[in-house]
Design an enzyme around this catalytic site. Structure first.
Site, short mmCIF file in Angstrom:
data_model
loop_
_atom_site.label_atom_id
_atom_site.label_comp_id
_atom_site.label_asym_id
_atom_site.label_seq_id
_atom_site.Cartn_x
_atom_site.Cartn_y
_atom_site.Cartn_z
N ARG A 1 -5.21 -14.86 1.40
CA ARG A 1 -4.99 -14.75 2.84
C ARG A 1 -6.19 -15.32 3.58
O ARG A 1 -7.33 -15.03 3.25
CB ARG A 1 -4.77 -13.28 3.20
N ASP B 1 -6.20 -6.19 -1.94
CA ASP B 1 -6.66 -6.16 -0.55
C ASP B 1 -8.18 -5.96 -0.50
O ASP B 1 -8.83 -5.81 -1.54
CB ASP B 1 -5.93 -5.02 0.19
N LYS C 1 -1.50 -7.99 -5.73
CA LYS C 1 -2.17 -8.30 -4.46
C LYS C 1 -3.37 -7.37 -4.35
O LYS C 1 -3.22 -6.15 -4.41
CB LYS C 1 -1.20 -8.07 -3.30
N ASP D 1 -3.18 -10.24 9.53
CA ASP D 1 -1.86 -9.74 9.13
C ASP D 1 -0.83 -10.15 10.18
O ASP D 1 -1.09 -10.03 11.38
CB ASP D 1 -1.85 -8.21 9.11
N ASP E 1 0.83 -1.21 0.00
CA ASP E 1 0.00 0.00 0.00
C ASP E 1 0.87 1.27 0.00
O ASP E 1 2.08 1.20 0.24
CB ASP E 1 -0.91 -0.03 1.25
#
Ligand SMILES: *[C@@H]1O[C@H](CO)[C@@H](O)[C@H](O)[C@H]1NC(C)=O
Ligand SMILES: *[C@@H]1O[C@H](CO)[C@@H](O)[C@H](O)[C@H]1NC(C)=O
Ligand SMILES: *[C@@H]1O[C@H](CO)[C@@H](O)[C@H](O)[C@H]1NC(C)=O
Length: 438
Positions: free
Chosen positions: A213, A156, A154, A217, A79
């Protein structure tokens, strides 16, 4: 005397996965997030902010310091790389002062080193740190990624409706596919649904994503690592069957070499990630990492377990009095017999190594002609052991011993012939007997 019954079931997995030809083994590389977070202050902290220079420096070190030779390949932005606003034509743009040459230039630099380039986006209205998300701009953003020769995306799931993800993640994948550029697609789809109390549709996730995932995290601490290890062990019956070539569970980044793990704990993460067939994405400052941690990340024998071509994720087969045993079926295989990586993990805190003593047969390793057994951290070669031989290991508190047990038939099928081998999943149940001496 221990009497242990061991039940071995074999399940044929019906998973096929996303058909983009990528991530046949778990992806390996470097990812900025855990170590460098959303540091955008290049004025006061130029060496550690999310910037063009940081990624070029890490790409240089991945090659110069031997990580690339060990298999690490992707240099991934996370990010905080964008401008807060899209262009007038609706395109996402990299931050003008921190990425002054644009991302195509950075991508060219990374590719010229023989490495691959990864980027980050978010399925929702905003990224987790508040930059533009792909909702409403999917085609644009997929096209931008392809224009920049991105190899890994990726996506999110902040600022998004988890219910919509069943539709939204495949939709973005469709746009990635339509660009014609093969890009690994890493999804945060299941973890946000699990947070929201939704049961993820893993057959759809497998068909649309190369990795995903499942859980929190990772943070820079042993307690964070322990919660992840427990989550994967406690939920293994639903997690393990989803892994295979082209589609992987992602327990998050390697934090080896940072501040929160001791040397023993760092060895534990590397060994467990190999058992879990996890992506190996280092998030560490490669400029300052100490040699003993670098050696863990570059342990070729453990990387070979992680990258085993069968792609079968391992399981926790024993948990008693703070001792855990994890096992992963690997090549070479012969008839219905697998070779195995076995990790002994000591979660006890009583300050002295624990002796664990067990026969291979008790772990479910029954090949009649025996196994060649080797320690993957210490230079110990046990030679060829029958499944009745007792092996004894000393496991340090919060540490691990990882062994590789290769079957020893005279005519093992060559490794290269395994591409056609269907992914089988071994399920063990070892009764809760004590292998622990004290
Ligand atoms: C995203 O933004 C749109 C437009 O403002 C809004 O209608 C929608 O509810 C937002 N979605 C989420 C999940 O916040
Ligand atoms: C797009 O999807 C098709 C069908 O699944 C597949 O054959 C093709 O390789 C994909 N292309 C890319 C660039 O991912
Ligand atoms: C999961 O998704 C697939 C489409 O990919 C669909 O056919 C199936 O019905 C879904 N399963 C559930 C339980 O919703």
């Amino acid at each position: 005397m221990l009497v242990i019954s061991c039940l071995v079931l074999t399940i044929i997995s019906s998973a096929f996965g996303l058909d983009n030809g990528l991530a046949r083994t778990p992806p390996m590389g470097w990812l900025a997030w855990e170590r460098f977070r959303c540091n955008t202050d290049c004025k006061n902290d130029p060496d550690n902010c999310i910037s063009d220079q940081l990624f070029r420096t890490m790409a240089d070190l991945v090659v110069e310091e031997g990580y690339a030779a060990a298999g690490y390949e992707y240099i991934n932005i996370d990010d905080c790389w964008m401008e807060k606003d899209r262009s007038v034509t609706g395109d996402i743009i990299p931050d003008r002062s921190r990425f002054p040459y644009g991302l195509k230039d950075l991508s060219n630099y990374i590719h010229a080193k023989g490495l691959k380039f990864g980027i980050y986006g978010d399925y929702g209205n905003y990224t987790c740190a508040g930059y533009p998300g792909v909702l409403g701009f999917m085609e644009n953003d997929a096209a931008s990624f392809a224009d920049w020769d991105v190899d890994y995306v990726k996506l999110d799931g902040c600022y998004a409706d988890p219910v919509q993800m069943d539709k939204g993640y495949p939709e973005f994948g469709y746009h990635l596919n339509r660009t014609g550029r093969p890009m690994i697609y890493s999804c945060s789809w299941p973890v946000y649904q699990i947070y929201a109390g939704i049961n993820p549709n893993f057959s759809s996730i497998i068909d649309n994503c190369n990795l995903w995932r499942n859980y929190n995290d990772i943070q820079d601490s042993w307690s964070s690592l322990e919660t992840i290890i427990d989550y994967y062990g406690d939920n293994q019956d639903s997690i393990v069957p989803n892994a295979g070539p082209g589609h992987w569970n992602d327990p998050d980044m390697l934090i080896v070499g940072n501040f929160g793990l001791s040397y023993e704990q760092s060895k534990t993460q590397m060994a467990l990630w190999a058992i879990l067939a996890a992506p190996l994405l280092m998030s560490v400052d490669l400029r300052t990492i100490r040699p003993e941690y670098k050696a863990i990340l570059q342990n070729k024998k453990i990387i070979a377990v992680d990258q085993d071509p069968l792609g079968i994720q391992g399981r926790r087969i024993y948990k008693h009095k703070g001792i855990e045993i994890w096992a992963r079926p690997i090549t070479p295989v012969y008839q219905s017999y697998y070779s195995y990586a076995i990790a002994f993990l000591n979660r006890r805190t009583d300050g002295t190594p624990s002796d664990v003593s067990v026969t291979l047969k008790e772990l479910g390793l029954q090949y009649p002609d025996g196994y060649r057994v080797e320690d993957l951290y210490e230079d110990v070669d046990y030679g060829v052991l029958t499944s009745a031989t007792k092996i004894k290991v000393k496991v340090n508190p919060s540490g691990v011993v990882i062994l590789r047990c290769d079957i020893q038939p005279e005519n093992v099928i060559a490794r290269s012939q395994y591409s056609q081998y269907s992914p089988l999943n071994q399920v063990f149940k070892v009764r809760q007997n004590s292998f622990v001496k004290k």
